[in-house]
Design a protein around this motif. Structure first.
Motif, PDB file in Angstrom:
ATOM      1  N   ASN A 144      46.374  30.971  49.322  1.00  0.00           N
ATOM      2  CA  ASN A 144      46.107  31.208  47.907  1.00  0.00           C
ATOM      3  C   ASN A 144      47.327  31.901  47.281  1.00  0.00           C
ATOM      4  OD1 ASN A 144      45.194  32.187  45.401  1.00  0.00           O
ATOM      5  ND2 ASN A 144      43.117  32.512  46.150  1.00  0.00           N
ATOM      6  N   PRO A 145      48.006  31.258  46.334  1.00  0.00           N
ATOM      7  CA  PRO A 145      49.245  31.834  45.797  1.00  0.00           C
ATOM      8  C   PRO A 145      49.028  33.035  44.878  1.00  0.00           C
ATOM      9  CG  PRO A 145      48.691  29.834  44.602  1.00  0.00           C
ATOM     10  CD  PRO A 145      47.705  29.940  45.739  1.00  0.00           C
ATOM     11  N   TYR A 146      47.753  33.334  44.566  1.00  0.00           N
ATOM     12  CA  TYR A 146      47.477  34.409  43.622  1.00  0.00           C
ATOM     13  C   TYR A 146      46.964  35.674  44.305  1.00  0.00           C
ATOM     14  CZ  TYR A 146      47.695  30.061  41.090  1.00  0.00           C
ATOM     15  OH  TYR A 146      48.101  28.822  40.640  1.00  0.00           O
ATOM     16  N   VAL A 147      47.022  35.666  45.632  1.00  0.00           N
ATOM     17  CA  VAL A 147      46.610  36.855  46.387  1.00  0.00           C
ATOM     18  C   VAL A 147      47.433  38.060  45.926  1.00  0.00           C
ATOM     19  CG1 VAL A 147      46.637  37.934  48.665  1.00  0.00           C
ATOM     20  CG2 VAL A 147      45.785  35.592  48.412  1.00  0.00           C
ATOM     21  N   GLY A 148      46.752  39.160  45.698  1.00  0.00           N
ATOM     22  CA  GLY A 148      47.411  40.365  45.226  1.00  0.00           C
ATOM     23  C   GLY A 148      47.508  40.464  43.719  1.00  0.00           C
ATOM     24  N   LYS A 149      47.091  39.382  43.021  1.00  0.00           N
ATOM     25  CA  LYS A 149      47.113  39.398  41.558  1.00  0.00           C
ATOM     26  C   LYS A 149      45.774  38.942  40.978  1.00  0.00           C
ATOM     27  CE  LYS A 149      52.066  39.189  40.722  1.00  0.00           C
ATOM     28  NZ  LYS A 149      53.136  38.638  39.864  1.00  0.00           N
ATOM     29  N   LEU A 150      44.727  39.166  41.757  1.00  0.00           N
ATOM     30  CA  LEU A 150      43.369  38.837  41.325  1.00  0.00           C
ATOM     31  C   LEU A 150      42.630  40.119  40.981  1.00  0.00           C
ATOM     32  CD1 LEU A 150      42.605  36.235  44.132  1.00  0.00           C
ATOM     33  CD2 LEU A 150      43.248  35.725  41.765  1.00  0.00           C
ATOM     34  N   THR A 151      41.539  39.984  40.232  1.00  0.00           N
ATOM     35  CA  THR A 151      40.767  41.163  39.861  1.00  0.00           C
ATOM     36  C   THR A 151      39.288  40.834  39.823  1.00  0.00           C
ATOM     37  OG1 THR A 151      40.581  42.969  38.249  1.00  0.00           O
ATOM     38  CG2 THR A 151      40.931  40.752  37.364  1.00  0.00           C
ATOM     39  N   ALA A 152      38.465  41.874  39.895  1.00  0.00           N
ATOM     40  CA  ALA A 152      37.010  41.715  39.873  1.00  0.00           C
ATOM     41  C   ALA A 152      36.387  42.943  39.228  1.00  0.00           C
ATOM     42  CB  ALA A 152      36.463  41.516  41.289  1.00  0.00           C
ATOM     43  N   TYR A 153      35.169  42.779  38.730  1.00  0.00           N
ATOM     44  CA  TYR A 153      34.468  43.848  38.034  1.00  0.00           C
ATOM     45  C   TYR A 153      33.926  44.861  39.038  1.00  0.00           C
ATOM     46  CZ  TYR A 153      31.162  46.059  34.755  1.00  0.00           C
ATOM     47  OH  TYR A 153      30.460  46.952  33.978  1.00  0.00           O
ATOM     48  N   ASN A 154      34.169  46.125  38.781  1.00  0.00           N
ATOM     49  CA  ASN A 154      33.783  47.190  39.712  1.00  0.00           C
ATOM     50  C   ASN A 154      32.371  47.692  39.409  1.00  0.00           C
ATOM     51  OD1 ASN A 154      33.751  49.168  41.620  1.00  0.00           O
ATOM     52  ND2 ASN A 154      35.370  50.407  40.744  1.00  0.00           N
ATOM     53  N   ASP A 155      31.380  46.959  39.886  1.00  0.00           N
ATOM     54  CA  ASP A 155      29.991  47.319  39.632  1.00  0.00           C
ATOM     55  C   ASP A 155      29.114  46.584  40.642  1.00  0.00           C
ATOM     56  OD1 ASP A 155      27.219  46.922  38.177  1.00  0.00           O
ATOM     57  OD2 ASP A 155      28.243  48.493  37.041  1.00  0.00           O
ATOM     58  N   PRO A 156      28.043  47.211  41.108  1.00  0.00           N
ATOM     59  CA  PRO A 156      27.168  46.528  42.073  1.00  0.00           C
ATOM     60  C   PRO A 156      26.635  45.194  41.566  1.00  0.00           C
ATOM     61  CG  PRO A 156      26.641  48.864  42.011  1.00  0.00           C
ATOM     62  CD  PRO A 156      27.626  48.624  40.907  1.00  0.00           C
ATOM     63  N   ILE A 157      26.485  45.055  40.247  1.00  0.00           N
ATOM     64  CA  ILE A 157      25.931  43.809  39.718  1.00  0.00           C
ATOM     65  C   ILE A 157      26.864  42.628  39.977  1.00  0.00           C
ATOM     66  CG2 ILE A 157      26.890  43.780  37.377  1.00  0.00           C
ATOM     67  CD1 ILE A 157      23.179  43.271  38.382  1.00  0.00           C
ATOM     68  N   TYR A 158      28.135  42.912  40.303  1.00  0.00           N
ATOM     69  CA  TYR A 158      29.087  41.842  40.601  1.00  0.00           C
ATOM     70  C   TYR A 158      28.713  41.106  41.884  1.00  0.00           C
ATOM     71  CZ  TYR A 158      33.547  39.460  41.480  1.00  0.00           C
ATOM     72  OH  TYR A 158      34.513  38.511  41.739  1.00  0.00           O
ATOM     73  N   ILE A 159      27.850  41.700  42.687  1.00  0.00           N
ATOM     74  CA  ILE A 159      27.360  40.995  43.877  1.00  0.00           C
ATOM     75  C   ILE A 159      26.715  39.668  43.476  1.00  0.00           C
ATOM     76  CG2 ILE A 159      25.664  41.092  45.762  1.00  0.00           C
ATOM     77  CD1 ILE A 159      26.170  44.116  45.896  1.00  0.00           C
ATOM     78  N   ALA A 160      26.102  39.642  42.289  1.00  0.00           N
ATOM     79  CA  ALA A 160      25.466  38.412  41.820  1.00  0.00           C
ATOM     80  C   ALA A 160      26.477  37.291  41.628  1.00  0.00           C
ATOM     81  CB  ALA A 160      24.709  38.676  40.517  1.00  0.00           C
ATOM     82  N   ASP A 161      27.709  37.627  41.250  1.00  0.00           N
ATOM     83  CA  ASP A 161      28.744  36.606  41.089  1.00  0.00           C
ATOM     84  C   ASP A 161      29.064  35.947  42.426  1.00  0.00           C
ATOM     85  OD1 ASP A 161      30.420  37.090  38.153  1.00  0.00           O
ATOM     86  OD2 ASP A 161      29.006  38.598  38.827  1.00  0.00           O
ATOM     87  N   ALA A 162      29.109  36.750  43.473  1.00  0.00           N
ATOM     88  CA  ALA A 162      29.337  36.201  44.810  1.00  0.00           C
ATOM     89  C   ALA A 162      28.158  35.343  45.247  1.00  0.00           C
ATOM     90  CB  ALA A 162      29.577  37.331  45.807  1.00  0.00           C
ATOM     91  N   ALA A 163      26.934  35.805  44.941  1.00  0.00           N
ATOM     92  CA  ALA A 163      25.742  35.034  45.298  1.00  0.00           C
ATOM     93  C   ALA A 163      25.706  33.704  44.556  1.00  0.00           C
ATOM     94  CB  ALA A 163      24.487  35.851  44.996  1.00  0.00           C
ATOM     95  N   MET A 164      26.127  33.722  43.315  1.00  0.00           N
ATOM     96  CA  MET A 164      26.188  32.480  42.530  1.00  0.00           C
ATOM     97  C   MET A 164      27.175  31.494  43.158  1.00  0.00           C
ATOM     98  SD  MET A 164      27.439  32.160  38.561  1.00  0.00           S
ATOM     99  CE  MET A 164      29.099  32.725  39.062  1.00  0.00           C
ATOM    100  N   TYR A 165      28.312  32.010  43.612  1.00  0.00           N
ATOM    101  CA  TYR A 165      29.306  31.160  44.264  1.00  0.00           C
ATOM    102  C   TYR A 165      28.744  30.571  45.557  1.00  0.00           C
ATOM    103  CZ  TYR A 165      33.758  29.817  46.447  1.00  0.00           C
ATOM    104  OH  TYR A 165      34.775  29.125  47.052  1.00  0.00           O
ATOM    105  N   LEU A 166      28.053  31.397  46.316  1.00  0.00           N
ATOM    106  CA  LEU A 166      27.465  30.923  47.573  1.00  0.00           C
ATOM    107  C   LEU A 166      26.329  29.934  47.332  1.00  0.00           C
ATOM    108  CD1 LEU A 166      27.409  34.239  49.627  1.00  0.00           C
ATOM    109  CD2 LEU A 166      28.890  32.248  50.008  1.00  0.00           C
TER     110      LEU A 166
END
Length: 423
Positions: free
Chosen positions: A206-228
């Motif tokens: 992945n060429p963007y490793v180290g330049k990605l970001t994510a929301y710092n909140d437990p509710i962000y777990i839902a984003d991972a669940a949606m992806y799965l």
């Protein structure tokens, strides 16, 4: 804040509306007792059924950008006209997360703040805890113009503020947590969240490793669940907020693997804006307001990936112990009007729940405004199908809706998030 397109809407209509609302001699009345959240049925700890003369002060908890008073840009001010018409002096406390909002609303036994602009992952906790009161929807004539999924009477996506037949607030703004990316550096245009979750893309690092970001909140777990849900059907995930222990563990493992790919998490929205402007971030989950201001100084755009997006629908809610209930109810009436929501939309970059605000946002842009409003930045304002496509934030509960208590509640999500972030 940076300069925005000038918004020329005249507020005379809404000031007249508030004036009419404040001219009656009604007082606040309350009904019900008990703390709310007992058993499977929640009884309001208080119900507000009329609006009287304001108490002269109003203390709010809000998302940044929801209570503009002209100090950032004189073209955006829906607080000062409210103060002038009602005599309610507005004091605001900005919060960065829903958890912070819940904590603040409970300070001083619920008397320190009169109301809050709660997202779904806060609103249901506040309702269940008896921290916010129910309201008589007849107090708010503009409810009739609320987009149908959020309607308090027959909405299909209103469970974040309508519980057991009781209405706990007035709808405000809504929007997606979309994928924002640097259009110069991220090629081709992404169409999947894999860019933020996978260490390899198409068999290459992945060429963007180290330049990605994510929301710092437990509710962000839902984003991972949606992806799965999209990429691992064997997990049986249906609702990304209703996860069994095994499903939650799968999402947590994905997020633990994601962490080394990130430049940093963001909670304060300006942190992400700054990251895209200075180039330290190239892709990640974002709010419309982040896009609105980042694009002024950076080559950024937003997409709805194939897996879908989570989102939020915010509601102004009144404390069941409000020290200034009449001012709060007047504020709720004021902020439900299309004129106010159009100003918020232009400033914040989101859709107003009052569908009449959509045309006003377009007019605020002038020529080509309708095309701008019909974009992801403005949540395709008024588009019912788009709103229904969002996995709106809600509080994870043990009840999975299948008659069993086999889902992991929010306290478990909080514990897991600490494991993920290490803090």
């Amino acid at each position: 804040m940076r300069g925005r397109v000038r918004f020329w809407l005249v507020l005379a209509g809404i000031t007249a509306l508030i004036g009419a609302a404040c001219s009656n001699g009604n007082t606040v009345s309350s009904g019900g007792s008990g703390g709310g959240g007992g058993g499977t049925t929640i009884t309001p700890s208080k119900t507000y059924s009329s609006i009287g003369k304001g108490e002269g002060e109003l203390n709010l908890i809000a998302w940044n950008g929801y209570t503009e008073d002209g100090s950032n840009d004189p073209n955006y001010d829906w607080v000062t006209p409210f103060e002038q018409k009602t005599g309610c002096q507005v004091n605001k406390k900005y919060a960065d997360t829903s958890d912070e909002m819940v904590t603040l609303m409970r300070q001083g036994g619920g008397t320190q703040y009169d109301g809050v602009s709660a997202s779904g992952n806060a609103s249901n906790k506040l309702i269940a805890g008896g921290d916010v009161g129910a309201v008589d929807p007849n107090l708010f004539p503009d409810l009739k113009d609320v987009i149908s999924p959020l309607s308090p009477t027959d909405g299909t996506n209103n469970s974040h503020y309508v519980v057991d037949g009781h209405v706990y607030g007035t709808p405000y703004m809504y929007g997606p947590n979309f994928l924002m990316y640097n259009t110069k550096d991220v090629k081709p245009k992404p169409d999947s969240w894999d860019i933020t979750f996978e260490p390899q893309l198409d068999g290459k690092p992945n060429p963007y490793v180290g330049k990605l970001t994510a929301y710092n909140d437990p509710i962000y777990i839902a984003d991972a669940a949606m992806y799965l849900k999209a990429h691992d059907p064997s997990l049986g995930i249906d609702d990304p907020y209703e996860l069994t222990s095994a499903q939650l563990d799968a999402a947590v493992n994905l997020l633990k693997a994601q962490k080394p790919l990130l430049a940093k998490y963001w909670a304060l929205y300006t942190d992400e804006i700054d990251g895209f402007v200075d180039g330290s971030m190239q892709a990640g989950t974002a709010w419309p307001v982040n896009l609105t201001y980042a694009k002024a100084d950076a080559p950024v755009a937003a997409v709805i990936p194939s897996e879908g997006v989570t989102g939020w629908a915010d509601t102004w809610m009144i404390s069941s112990h409000a020290a200034h209930p009449n001012c709060m109810l007047q504020w709720m009436r004021w902020t439900l009007t299309p004129q106010v929501q159009a100003q918020v939309g232009l400033w914040y970059g989101a859709a107003g729940s009052n569908t009449k605000s959509c045309d006003l946002i377009a007019k605020g842009y002038g020529q080509g405004g309708q095309q701008i409003v019909n974009t992801v930045e403005y949540s395709f304002c008024g588009n019912v199908d788009f709103l229904n496509s969002l996995y709106l934030w809600k509080t994870p509960e043990a009840d999975c809706g299948n008659g069993k208590l086999d889902c992991m509640d929010y306290s478990v999500w909080q514990q897991k998030w600490t494991e993920i972030t290490g803090g």
